[in-house]
Design a protein around this motif. Structure first.
Motif, mmCIF file in Angstrom:
data_model
loop_
_atom_site.group_PDB
_atom_site.id
_atom_site.type_symbol
_atom_site.label_atom_id
_atom_site.label_comp_id
_atom_site.label_asym_id
_atom_site.label_seq_id
_atom_site.Cartn_x
_atom_site.Cartn_y
_atom_site.Cartn_z
ATOM 1 N N PHE A 1 5.042 -19.062 -19.489
ATOM 2 C CA PHE A 1 4.331 -18.559 -18.358
ATOM 3 C C PHE A 1 3.857 -19.612 -17.482
ATOM 4 O O PHE A 1 4.030 -19.371 -16.006
ATOM 5 C CB PHE A 1 2.987 -17.838 -19.001
ATOM 6 N N LEU A 2 3.347 -20.917 -17.759
ATOM 7 C CA LEU A 2 3.080 -21.817 -16.910
ATOM 8 C C LEU A 2 4.533 -22.650 -16.253
ATOM 9 O O LEU A 2 4.252 -23.110 -15.292
ATOM 10 C CB LEU A 2 2.348 -22.822 -17.759
ATOM 11 N N ASN A 3 5.481 -22.369 -16.872
ATOM 12 C CA ASN A 3 6.854 -22.930 -16.433
ATOM 13 C C ASN A 3 7.184 -22.259 -15.212
ATOM 14 O O ASN A 3 8.050 -22.766 -14.529
ATOM 15 C CB ASN A 3 7.754 -22.931 -17.243
ATOM 16 N N GLU A 4 6.647 -21.215 -14.931
ATOM 17 C CA GLU A 4 6.885 -20.421 -13.446
ATOM 18 C C GLU A 4 5.913 -20.829 -12.349
ATOM 19 O O GLU A 4 5.780 -20.332 -11.264
ATOM 20 C CB GLU A 4 6.753 -18.918 -13.756
ATOM 21 N N SER A 5 5.040 -21.975 -12.725
ATOM 22 C CA SER A 5 3.880 -22.356 -11.583
ATOM 23 C C SER A 5 4.848 -22.909 -10.387
ATOM 24 O O SER A 5 5.882 -23.287 -10.405
ATOM 25 C CB SER A 5 3.134 -23.485 -12.312
ATOM 26 N N SER A 6 4.053 -22.805 -9.355
ATOM 27 C CA SER A 6 4.827 -23.041 -8.263
ATOM 28 C C SER A 6 3.674 -23.419 -7.134
ATOM 29 O O SER A 6 2.500 -23.280 -7.329
ATOM 30 C CB SER A 6 5.837 -21.996 -7.650
ATOM 31 N N ARG A 7 4.184 -23.785 -5.911
ATOM 32 C CA ARG A 7 3.287 -24.052 -4.819
ATOM 33 C C ARG A 7 2.454 -22.894 -4.266
ATOM 34 O O ARG A 7 1.208 -22.790 -4.146
ATOM 35 C CB ARG A 7 3.933 -24.456 -3.403
ATOM 36 N N SER A 8 3.098 -21.643 -4.353
ATOM 37 C CA SER A 8 2.278 -20.383 -4.341
ATOM 38 C C SER A 8 1.527 -19.816 -5.463
ATOM 39 O O SER A 8 0.430 -19.145 -5.298
ATOM 40 C CB SER A 8 3.181 -19.326 -3.989
ATOM 41 N N GLU A 9 1.980 -20.465 -6.794
ATOM 42 C CA GLU A 9 1.129 -19.951 -7.683
ATOM 43 C C GLU A 9 0.981 -21.302 -8.665
ATOM 44 O O GLU A 9 1.622 -21.415 -9.720
ATOM 45 C CB GLU A 9 2.121 -18.882 -8.547
ATOM 46 N N PRO A 10 -0.039 -21.948 -8.486
ATOM 47 C CA PRO A 10 -0.317 -23.365 -9.078
ATOM 48 C C PRO A 10 -0.741 -22.858 -10.639
ATOM 49 O O PRO A 10 -1.670 -21.836 -10.598
ATOM 50 C CB PRO A 10 -1.533 -23.783 -8.187
ATOM 51 N N LEU B 1 7.580 -29.216 -18.104
ATOM 52 C CA LEU B 1 6.213 -29.044 -17.470
ATOM 53 C C LEU B 1 5.665 -30.541 -16.722
ATOM 54 O O LEU B 1 4.815 -30.375 -15.980
ATOM 55 C CB LEU B 1 5.222 -28.793 -18.545
ATOM 56 N N GLU B 2 6.309 -31.439 -17.330
ATOM 57 C CA GLU B 2 5.786 -32.796 -16.669
ATOM 58 C C GLU B 2 6.498 -32.961 -15.321
ATOM 59 O O GLU B 2 5.567 -33.346 -14.363
ATOM 60 C CB GLU B 2 6.727 -34.037 -17.619
ATOM 61 N N LYS B 3 7.597 -32.326 -15.010
ATOM 62 C CA LYS B 3 8.079 -32.264 -13.598
ATOM 63 C C LYS B 3 7.175 -31.466 -12.734
ATOM 64 O O LYS B 3 6.852 -31.785 -11.654
ATOM 65 C CB LYS B 3 9.495 -31.704 -13.550
ATOM 66 N N LYS B 4 6.883 -30.240 -13.430
ATOM 67 C CA LYS B 4 5.824 -29.296 -12.660
ATOM 68 C C LYS B 4 4.453 -30.156 -12.447
ATOM 69 O O LYS B 4 3.593 -30.104 -11.144
ATOM 70 C CB LYS B 4 5.329 -28.191 -13.263
ATOM 71 N N GLN B 5 4.063 -31.058 -13.240
ATOM 72 C CA GLN B 5 2.860 -31.686 -12.900
ATOM 73 C C GLN B 5 3.010 -32.911 -11.888
ATOM 74 O O GLN B 5 2.214 -32.955 -11.006
ATOM 75 C CB GLN B 5 2.467 -32.332 -14.379
ATOM 76 N N LYS B 6 4.182 -33.400 -11.813
ATOM 77 C CA LYS B 6 4.371 -34.648 -10.893
ATOM 78 C C LYS B 6 4.512 -33.822 -9.456
ATOM 79 O O LYS B 6 4.172 -34.421 -8.397
ATOM 80 C CB LYS B 6 5.753 -35.078 -11.185
ATOM 81 N N GLN B 7 4.924 -32.552 -9.389
ATOM 82 C CA GLN B 7 4.915 -31.955 -8.031
ATOM 83 C C GLN B 7 3.814 -31.360 -7.461
ATOM 84 O O GLN B 7 3.715 -30.852 -6.533
ATOM 85 C CB GLN B 7 5.963 -30.635 -8.383
ATOM 86 N N GLY B 8 2.703 -31.389 -8.544
ATOM 87 C CA GLY B 8 1.501 -31.039 -8.339
ATOM 88 C C GLY B 8 1.104 -29.564 -8.302
ATOM 89 O O GLY B 8 -0.010 -28.974 -7.519
ATOM 90 N N VAL B 9 1.850 -28.854 -9.027
ATOM 91 C CA VAL B 9 1.854 -27.134 -9.243
ATOM 92 C C VAL B 9 1.294 -26.766 -10.454
ATOM 93 O O VAL B 9 0.989 -25.703 -10.745
ATOM 94 C CB VAL B 9 3.208 -26.604 -8.887
ATOM 95 N N PHE B 10 1.268 -27.956 -11.544
ATOM 96 C CA PHE B 10 0.548 -27.853 -12.832
ATOM 97 C C PHE B 10 0.097 -28.842 -13.280
ATOM 98 O O PHE B 10 0.017 -29.950 -13.021
ATOM 99 C CB PHE B 10 1.976 -27.442 -13.696
ATOM 100 N N ASP B 11 -1.338 -28.420 -14.102
ATOM 101 C CA ASP B 11 -2.035 -29.530 -14.611
ATOM 102 C C ASP B 11 -2.611 -28.980 -15.958
ATOM 103 O O ASP B 11 -2.533 -27.810 -16.182
ATOM 104 C CB ASP B 11 -3.083 -30.030 -13.544
#
Length: 499
Positions: A286-295, A319-329
């Motif tokens: 579910f979190l792997n779908e995080s994006s700019r529009s859906e942090p 998810l590490e990539k998502k975190q670096k992109q600022g869309v997941f924490d």
């Protein structure tokens, strides 16, 4: 009483104590006389001085009068480690004065005269009297003591000064001073088994609304931090519910099809299942779908961030990539001695600050373990989930069932099923001496869904979900048995595995 009729921002004296102004609906009322009470060590002196230094920082002037209390050198020494303490404010903006000898020699009348004279001389906007119990003991009659409080009120109105009275007396025994003052705040240190939790309660507050009941607080390096009780703070959600009809992907295509397009936007879902069934794994999809529009945000209690990242990599999720992109924490809290409202307030603050739209709370029972009073957990979760909905957050909880195999399902948190729109159920079934994982959708409020039992596997590519589970029947009774060979065949992971 309507706030618009009685309360204006310019009539308030903000305390500067995090959370306390929320409880007081903006702070003390100017020219009011307020009592801070509690047993020794409850935090009265720290709270009063924190208010004093905030007043000074806002341009106010403070007179702090002590009566048979610790020496000023000792008082300042104990305050020095706290970040709000600023020696540059002393003595120009904050003046400390000992008046015990005046009280001994001149009685209440002499003390009152000194307070009036010194407050005028220092142009005080805030007057603190530390040791009111000493004044009461020095009064010859209760009437004299009430007259002293009454004269202080007149003085406060004449010079526009707000007054704080500190006492070790308890509200359990209501004295004459309680009827005279404009407000009473009591500080407790509650013992709960082997653990202790500090609590503040507003017992009385004339001319204003306030958040009733007890509110936990902590004494930190920054001073006192009050944690408003979530169900009092959010009796009603902060905004109107927009009730969107959009769908949010779970990150598993087969599951999205079962849900007729995914989870309803801004809904709350819970995943029930025993340990090892795949609850966290489903949440990571579910979190792997995080994006700019859906942090996205993971709020967890058990698995540390490094272990979460390790688990995600094993599933082929970055998810590490998502975190670096600022869309997941991630926010992680060990399930030790936490304060329930501290967790709730922190979660909501981060959700608002980061605009979170995908929230995965891994281990909702972590809230239950943090509750000093477990019977309030359902009210806490109701207020929390209602607020998350109106903030447009699609929330996924996990809730662990204690039994691996069961005929009767007992939910760990009473009433949780009524608080959520969607329920996903994971379980194990034993067949032909093998364990199989099964997923089913138990509930989707106001939506159609596929009610089939689906077998799934956890692989290096994540969760793989079969079309259905045809290997057995009578599964939900806890006594699975092989299905009849005459039953129509469809693709199943069981069949695929036996080839």
């Amino acid at each position: 009483m309507s706030e618009s009729m009685t309360e204006r921002p310019q009539d308030r004296v903000p305390t500067g104590v995090p959370g306390l102004d929320i409880v007081l609906h903006g702070g003390f009322l100017r020219r009011g006389v307020y009592m801070l009470q509690g047993r020794p060590g409850a935090g009265k002196t720290i709270l009063a001085n924190q208010v004093c230094f905030h007043q000074a920082a806002q341009g106010g002037r403070v007179l702090y009068v002590t009566l048979l209390a610790e020496t000023h050198d000792r008082l300042l020494f104990n305050l020095e480690p706290l970040t709000f303490f600023d020696t540059s404010r002393i003595p120009e903006q904050i003046t400390y004065l000992s008046a015990f000898s005046t009280l001994e020699e001149g009685g209440l009348k002499g003390l009152l005269e000194v307070l009036r004279r010194e407050a005028r001389a220092h142009k005080a906007t805030l007057l603190v009297v530390d040791g009111l119990v000493t004044v009461e003991e020095s009064a010859q009659t209760k009437k004299d003591f009430k007259k002293f409080i009454h004269d202080l009120q007149i003085h406060a109105h004449l010079i526009g000064c707000t007054i704080l009275l500190l006492t070790s007396a308890s509200a359990e025994m209501v004295g004459p001073e309680h009827t005279m003052v404009d407000g009473v705040l009591e500080l407790f240190d509650n013992r709960l088994g082997r653990r202790a939790e500090r609590e503040l309660e507003v017992k009385k507050f004339r001319g204003s609304g306030y958040l009733r009941g007890g509110h936990a607080f902590q004494i930190t390096r920054d001073g006192i931090v009050v944690l408003p009780r979530i169900e009092a703070l959010l009796q009603e959600p902060s905004r109107e519910d927009s009730c969107k009809t959009d769908r949010v992907s779970t990150g598993i295509a087969q599951l999205d099809r079962m849900l007729k397009g995914g989870l309803p936007c801004a809904s709350t879902s819970v995943i029930f299942g025993p340990t090892g069934a795949g609850k966290t794994t489903l949440g990571l999809h579910f979190l792997n779908e995080s994006s700019r529009s859906e942090p996205g945000l993971l709020f967890g209690f058990y698995e540390t961030p490094p272990r979460i990242f390790l688990k995600a990599r094993a599933l082929g999720l970055d998810l590490e990539k998502k975190q670096k992109q600022g869309v997941f924490d991630m926010l992680w809290h060990a399930p030790t001695e936490r304060i329930l409202d501290g967790l709730g307030n922190e979660l909501l603050a981060v959700v608002r600050e980061r605009g979170v739209k995908r929230l995965f709370i891994d281990g909702v029972d972590g809230f239950q373990k943090a509750a000093a009073h477990p019977d309030r957990i359902s009210h806490f979760l109701a207020a929390l989930t209602n607020e998350l909905r109106v903030l447009g957050v699609t929330t996924l909880y996990t809730n662990e069932l204690q039994q691996l195999f069961y005929q009767e399902v007992r939910l760990p948190i009473s009433g949780i099923s009524s608080l959520v729109e969607n329920i996903l159920f994971l379980r194990f079934v034993e067949l032909h001496s093998r364990l199989h994982r099964l997923l089913s959708v138990i509930k989707m409020r106001d939506s159609d869904y596929d009610s089939s039992l689906r077998e799934f596997r956890i692989t290096s590519r994540g969760i793989e979900l079969a079309d259905t589970f045809l290997g057995a029947e009578s599964i939900l009774t806890g006594e699975a048995k092989a299905a009849s060979p005459s039953r129509p065949k469809r693709r199943s992971l069981l069949k695929k595995r036996s080839r």
